[in-house]
Design a protein around this motif. Structure first.
Motif, PDB file in Angstrom:
ATOM      1  N   ASP A  41       0.859  -1.187   0.000  1.00 32.71           N
ATOM      2  CA  ASP A  41       0.000   0.000   0.000  1.00 32.71           C
ATOM      3  C   ASP A  41       0.899   1.242   0.000  1.00 32.71           C
ATOM      4  OD1 ASP A  41      -2.918   0.996   0.482  1.00 32.71           O
ATOM      5  OD2 ASP A  41      -1.704   2.119   1.942  1.00 32.71           O
ATOM      6  N   TYR A  42       0.657   2.167  -0.939  1.00 35.21           N
ATOM      7  CA  TYR A  42       1.589   3.287  -1.077  1.00 35.21           C
ATOM      8  C   TYR A  42       0.898   4.507  -1.669  1.00 35.21           C
ATOM      9  CZ  TYR A  42       1.652   2.034  -6.047  1.00 35.21           C
ATOM     10  OH  TYR A  42       1.292   1.768  -7.335  1.00 35.21           O
ATOM     11  N   ASP A  43       1.564   5.632  -1.482  1.00 33.39           N
ATOM     12  CA  ASP A  43       1.299   6.859  -2.216  1.00 33.39           C
ATOM     13  C   ASP A  43       2.648   7.551  -2.400  1.00 33.39           C
ATOM     14  OD1 ASP A  43       1.864   7.939   0.249  1.00 33.39           O
ATOM     15  OD2 ASP A  43      -0.199   8.536   0.691  1.00 33.39           O
ATOM     16  N   ASP A  44       2.630   8.807  -2.814  1.00 37.33           N
ATOM     17  CA  ASP A  44       3.904   9.468  -3.080  1.00 37.33           C
ATOM     18  C   ASP A  44       4.685   9.777  -1.810  1.00 37.33           C
ATOM     19  OD1 ASP A  44       2.095  11.274  -2.171  1.00 37.33           O
ATOM     20  OD2 ASP A  44       2.623  12.874  -3.588  1.00 37.33           O
ATOM     21  N   ALA A  45       4.043   9.652  -0.637  1.00 30.96           N
ATOM     22  CA  ALA A  45       4.719  10.015   0.605  1.00 30.96           C
ATOM     23  C   ALA A  45       5.018   8.825   1.513  1.00 30.96           C
ATOM     24  CB  ALA A  45       3.874  11.032   1.379  1.00 30.96           C
ATOM     25  N   ALA A  46       4.276   7.739   1.402  1.00 34.84           N
ATOM     26  CA  ALA A  46       4.421   6.638   2.357  1.00 34.84           C
ATOM     27  C   ALA A  46       4.295   5.295   1.645  1.00 34.84           C
ATOM     28  CB  ALA A  46       3.372   6.748   3.457  1.00 34.84           C
ATOM     29  N   LEU A  47       4.837   4.275   2.315  1.00 29.60           N
ATOM     30  CA  LEU A  47       4.779   2.906   1.796  1.00 29.60           C
ATOM     31  C   LEU A  47       4.597   1.951   2.964  1.00 29.60           C
ATOM     32  CD1 LEU A  47       5.223   0.650  -0.364  1.00 29.60           C
ATOM     33  CD2 LEU A  47       7.670   0.831   0.154  1.00 29.60           C
ATOM     34  N   GLU A  49       3.855  -2.359   3.767  1.00 24.53           N
ATOM     35  CA  GLU A  49       3.757  -3.710   3.231  1.00 24.53           C
ATOM     36  C   GLU A  49       3.144  -4.618   4.285  1.00 24.53           C
ATOM     37  OE1 GLU A  49       6.958  -5.351   0.959  1.00 24.53           O
ATOM     38  OE2 GLU A  49       7.987  -3.406   0.817  1.00 24.53           O
ATOM     39  N   PHE A  50       2.258  -5.504   3.824  1.00 22.17           N
ATOM     40  CA  PHE A  50       1.557  -6.433   4.722  1.00 22.17           C
ATOM     41  C   PHE A  50       1.684  -7.840   4.126  1.00 22.17           C
ATOM     42  CE2 PHE A  50      -0.454  -2.284   4.867  1.00 22.17           C
ATOM     43  CZ  PHE A  50      -0.511  -2.004   6.228  1.00 22.17           C
ATOM     44  N   PRO A  51       2.740  -8.566   4.478  1.00 21.59           N
ATOM     45  CA  PRO A  51       2.888  -9.925   3.945  1.00 21.59           C
ATOM     46  C   PRO A  51       1.965 -10.902   4.657  1.00 21.59           C
ATOM     47  CG  PRO A  51       4.709  -9.397   5.412  1.00 21.59           C
ATOM     48  CD  PRO A  51       3.881  -8.148   5.288  1.00 21.59           C
ATOM     49  N   ASP A  52       1.469 -11.877   3.895  1.00 21.12           N
ATOM     50  CA  ASP A  52       0.633 -12.962   4.421  1.00 21.12           C
ATOM     51  C   ASP A  52      -0.504 -12.413   5.286  1.00 21.12           C
ATOM     52  OD1 ASP A  52      -0.282 -15.481   4.791  1.00 21.12           O
ATOM     53  OD2 ASP A  52       1.304 -16.104   6.174  1.00 21.12           O
ATOM     54  N   THR A  53      -1.330 -11.588   4.689  1.00 25.69           N
ATOM     55  CA  THR A  53      -2.404 -10.931   5.411  1.00 25.69           C
ATOM     56  C   THR A  53      -3.746 -11.589   5.106  1.00 25.69           C
ATOM     57  OG1 THR A  53      -3.397  -8.775   5.874  1.00 25.69           O
ATOM     58  CG2 THR A  53      -2.767  -9.214   3.599  1.00 25.69           C
ATOM     59  N   THR A  54      -4.839 -10.919   5.481  1.00 25.45           N
ATOM     60  CA  THR A  54      -6.180 -11.494   5.379  1.00 25.45           C
ATOM     61  C   THR A  54      -7.005 -10.743   4.338  1.00 25.45           C
ATOM     62  OG1 THR A  54      -7.042 -10.038   7.122  1.00 25.45           O
ATOM     63  CG2 THR A  54      -6.099 -12.170   7.795  1.00 25.45           C
ATOM     64  N   VAL A  55      -8.133 -11.351   3.993  1.00 26.16           N
ATOM     65  CA  VAL A  55      -9.053 -10.713   3.046  1.00 26.16           C
ATOM     66  C   VAL A  55      -9.651  -9.450   3.650  1.00 26.16           C
ATOM     67  CG1 VAL A  55     -11.160 -11.039   1.704  1.00 26.16           C
ATOM     68  CG2 VAL A  55      -9.573 -12.948   1.995  1.00 26.16           C
ATOM     69  N   GLU A  56      -9.910  -9.458   4.964  1.00 24.18           N
ATOM     70  CA  GLU A  56     -10.457  -8.277   5.628  1.00 24.18           C
ATOM     71  C   GLU A  56      -9.497  -7.091   5.511  1.00 24.18           C
ATOM     72  OE1 GLU A  56     -10.431 -11.297   6.805  1.00 24.18           O
ATOM     73  OE2 GLU A  56     -12.587 -11.753   6.832  1.00 24.18           O
ATOM     74  N   GLN A  57      -8.213  -7.331   5.682  1.00 27.35           N
ATOM     75  CA  GLN A  57      -7.223  -6.270   5.533  1.00 27.35           C
ATOM     76  C   GLN A  57      -7.218  -5.735   4.104  1.00 27.35           C
ATOM     77  OE1 GLN A  57      -5.528  -5.086   8.047  1.00 27.35           O
ATOM     78  NE2 GLN A  57      -4.024  -3.774   7.031  1.00 27.35           N
ATOM     79  N   CYS A  58      -7.393  -6.623   3.133  1.00 24.03           N
ATOM     80  CA  CYS A  58      -7.458  -6.186   1.733  1.00 24.03           C
ATOM     81  C   CYS A  58      -8.628  -5.236   1.519  1.00 24.03           C
ATOM     82  CB  CYS A  58      -7.613  -7.394   0.806  1.00 24.03           C
ATOM     83  SG  CYS A  58      -6.251  -8.566   0.855  1.00 24.03           S
ATOM     84  N   THR A  59      -9.777  -5.576   2.079  1.00 19.89           N
ATOM     85  CA  THR A  59     -10.964  -4.751   1.891  1.00 19.89           C
ATOM     86  C   THR A  59     -10.788  -3.363   2.500  1.00 19.89           C
ATOM     87  OG1 THR A  59     -12.280  -6.793   2.018  1.00 19.89           O
ATOM     88  CG2 THR A  59     -13.460  -4.700   2.188  1.00 19.89           C
ATOM     89  N   LEU A  60     -10.200  -3.311   3.694  1.00 22.64           N
ATOM     90  CA  LEU A  60     -10.014  -2.021   4.361  1.00 22.64           C
ATOM     91  C   LEU A  60      -9.042  -1.133   3.586  1.00 22.64           C
ATOM     92  CD1 LEU A  60      -9.809  -3.194   8.094  1.00 22.64           C
ATOM     93  CD2 LEU A  60     -11.718  -2.025   6.968  1.00 22.64           C
ATOM     94  N   LEU A  61      -7.922  -1.686   3.159  1.00 25.97           N
ATOM     95  CA  LEU A  61      -6.923  -0.880   2.466  1.00 25.97           C
ATOM     96  C   LEU A  61      -7.407  -0.441   1.084  1.00 25.97           C
ATOM     97  CD1 LEU A  61      -3.669  -2.850   3.387  1.00 25.97           C
ATOM     98  CD2 LEU A  61      -4.394  -0.621   4.258  1.00 25.97           C
ATOM     99  N   ALA A  62      -8.196  -1.280   0.412  1.00 25.17           N
ATOM    100  CA  ALA A  62      -8.681  -0.923  -0.918  1.00 25.17           C
ATOM    101  C   ALA A  62      -9.644   0.261  -0.884  1.00 25.17           C
ATOM    102  CB  ALA A  62      -9.367  -2.128  -1.564  1.00 25.17           C
ATOM    103  N   SER A  64      -9.163   2.928   0.934  1.00 24.98           N
ATOM    104  CA  SER A  64      -8.429   4.149   1.254  1.00 24.98           C
ATOM    105  C   SER A  64      -8.087   4.896  -0.035  1.00 24.98           C
ATOM    106  CB  SER A  64      -7.153   3.809   2.032  1.00 24.98           C
ATOM    107  OG  SER A  64      -6.282   3.029   1.229  1.00 24.98           O
ATOM    108  N   GLU A  65      -7.494   6.083   0.137  1.00 19.14           N
ATOM    109  CA  GLU A  65      -7.131   6.909  -1.017  1.00 19.14           C
ATOM    110  C   GLU A  65      -5.763   6.535  -1.583  1.00 19.14           C
ATOM    111  OE1 GLU A  65      -9.055   9.042  -2.560  1.00 19.14           O
ATOM    112  OE2 GLU A  65     -10.672   8.516  -1.173  1.00 19.14           O
ATOM    113  N   THR A  66      -5.034   5.692  -0.881  1.00 20.78           N
ATOM    114  CA  THR A  66      -3.737   5.243  -1.381  1.00 20.78           C
ATOM    115  C   THR A  66      -3.934   4.158  -2.440  1.00 20.78           C
ATOM    116  OG1 THR A  66      -3.610   3.628   0.408  1.00 20.78           O
ATOM    117  CG2 THR A  66      -2.587   5.782   0.774  1.00 20.78           C
ATOM    118  N   VAL A  67      -2.863   3.837  -3.158  1.00 19.73           N
ATOM    119  CA  VAL A  67      -2.894   2.754  -4.136  1.00 19.73           C
ATOM    120  C   VAL A  67      -2.532   1.453  -3.427  1.00 19.73           C
ATOM    121  CG1 VAL A  67      -1.902   1.835  -6.259  1.00 19.73           C
ATOM    122  CG2 VAL A  67      -2.298   4.293  -6.029  1.00 19.73           C
ATOM    123  N   THR A  68      -3.367   0.438  -3.584  1.00 18.11           N
ATOM    124  CA  THR A  68      -3.182  -0.835  -2.902  1.00 18.11           C
ATOM    125  C   THR A  68      -2.970  -1.938  -3.924  1.00 18.11           C
ATOM    126  OG1 THR A  68      -4.650  -0.100  -1.118  1.00 18.11           O
ATOM    127  CG2 THR A  68      -4.150  -2.444  -1.238  1.00 18.11           C
TER     128      THR A  68
END
Length: 359
Positions: A41-47, A49-62, A64-68
């Motif tokens: 998950d990133y944008d021009d200011a921050a990065l 990484e979430f290795p081996d995560t869950t589907v729930e985490q995917c839904t929350l990050l997607a 957001s306004e950052t690129v996931t």
């Protein structure tokens, strides 16, 4: 992929007969035990990484306004794939194609997302063949989901660019990330085609110099490799063109320029594949011609030798007859004269052959 595995895939494809459209059935080789999800998950200011995560985490990050970038490794876990499909409102036919590794490359445009199917290829030096892996991309407003069969992929350079913030990738929206992933796949097509081209050039030189029976098997192997590449690249041209010309709001104007460049790259790969395909198509005839010419040269030498000895054999045969009254038999210089005549006949015939440019 072995012939046995191909037959197994055909049998699995037949298991879908009679099922309702959109019913997910995994078709392919199970290349890992568990399905894993990695997120960048990133944008021009921050990065982050979430290795081996869950589907729930995917839904929350997607959301957001950052690129996931959600990378799903392993397609055999139908429960997880269906759960991801529900969370991201994927069409049942999309979920069906996600787990079908025999699906040809294509692009489908939906109101909320773009579905992209690719064939990821790399040349294996150990197996001396092209490795093919099914890759699917889901492009959403602020996210890209990539579905892979196995751990290894061709996206390491993309990850490195994101982590180092080199270039424009961290400042661009999600459609640019999808383009970069597709571009990485196409770049490895060039590597695979060029490696096959090296083998073709080596065989081509060997066929003209010293053709061997094993060369025929090598030609057929390369024909199969080129056929695999051709099946993957030809639909990709239409796929990239359809995405670039689509009116989907998910594709921004800045990214369309890069998609046109990617389209040009696919044309270049197709031209290379077709060129090598034509070369391989004529190599079998070249092999037969080279073997025939080599045999002709051997027969030419043997024929010249036999032709030179025919008159010599005639002379020896004449003087080998058992007649009692032959004038030269009791002449003291007869033996040496016959040798001189035979040597003159042989040299004369060789000079005659050279004058005619037969040797």
């Amino acid at each position: 992929m072995s012939k046995r595995q191909k037959r197994k895939n055909v049998r699995r494809q037949s298991t879908k007969s009679g099922l309702a459209p959109g019913t997910p059935v995994f078709i392919g080789e199970r290349k890992r035990e568990t399905t894993r999800i990695d997120i960048i998950d990133y944008d021009d200011a921050a990065l982050n990484e979430f290795p081996d995560t869950t589907v729930e985490q995917c839904t929350l990050l997607a959301q957001s306004e950052t690129v996931t970038w959600i990378n799903v490794i392993g397609l055999h876990d139908l429960g997880m794939i269906e759960l991801i499909g529900k969370r991201f409102n994927l069409h049942p036919l999309t979920i069906e194609d996600l787990v079908n590794t025999n699906q040809r490359p294509k692009a489908e445009i939906f109101p909320d997302y773009l579905f992209i199917v690719l064939k990821m290829m790399s040349y294996s030096e150990t197996a001396n063949s092209v490795d093919v892996e099914h890759v699917s991309l889901i492009l959403g407003k602020n996210y890209v989901i990539s579905f892979l069969e196995n751990e290894g992929d061709v996206f390491d350079t993309v990850r490195a660019r994101i982590r180092s913030a080199k270039g424009r990738i961290r400042a661009m929206p999600s459609d640019y990330l999808a383009y970069v992933l597709m571009d990485a796949v196409v770049d490895h097509y060039f590597l695979a085609v060029e490696r096959i081209g090296d083998f073709i050039e080596d065989i081509d030189d060997r066929l003209l110099a010293d053709p061997q029976p094993d060369d025929v098997q090598e030609i057929h192997r390369l024909k199969r490799e080129i056929l695999v590449l051709r099946k993957a690249v030809w639909p990709l041209r239409e796929e990239v063109g359809a995405i670039e010309k689509s009116e989907s709001p998910l594709i921004h104007h800045e990214t369309r320029i890069f998609l046109r460049d990617l389209y040009d790259h696919t044309i270049q790969v197709i031209d290379m594949v077709e060129t090598f395909r034509d070369l391989l198509g004529g190599m079998h005839d070249t092999y037969l011609s080279s073997v025939s010419n080599h045999m002709n040269e051997i027969m030419k030498v043997l024929t010249i030798i036999a032709t030179i000895f025919i008159p010599l054999t005639f002379i020896v045969g004449v003087y080998g007859m058992n007649f009692e009254h032959m004038p030269e038999l009791k002449w003291p210089w007869g033996y040496y004269l016959i040798w001189l005549v035979m040597a003159g006949v042989g040299v004369g015939m060789v000079l005659f052959f050279k004058r005619k440019k037969w040797i």
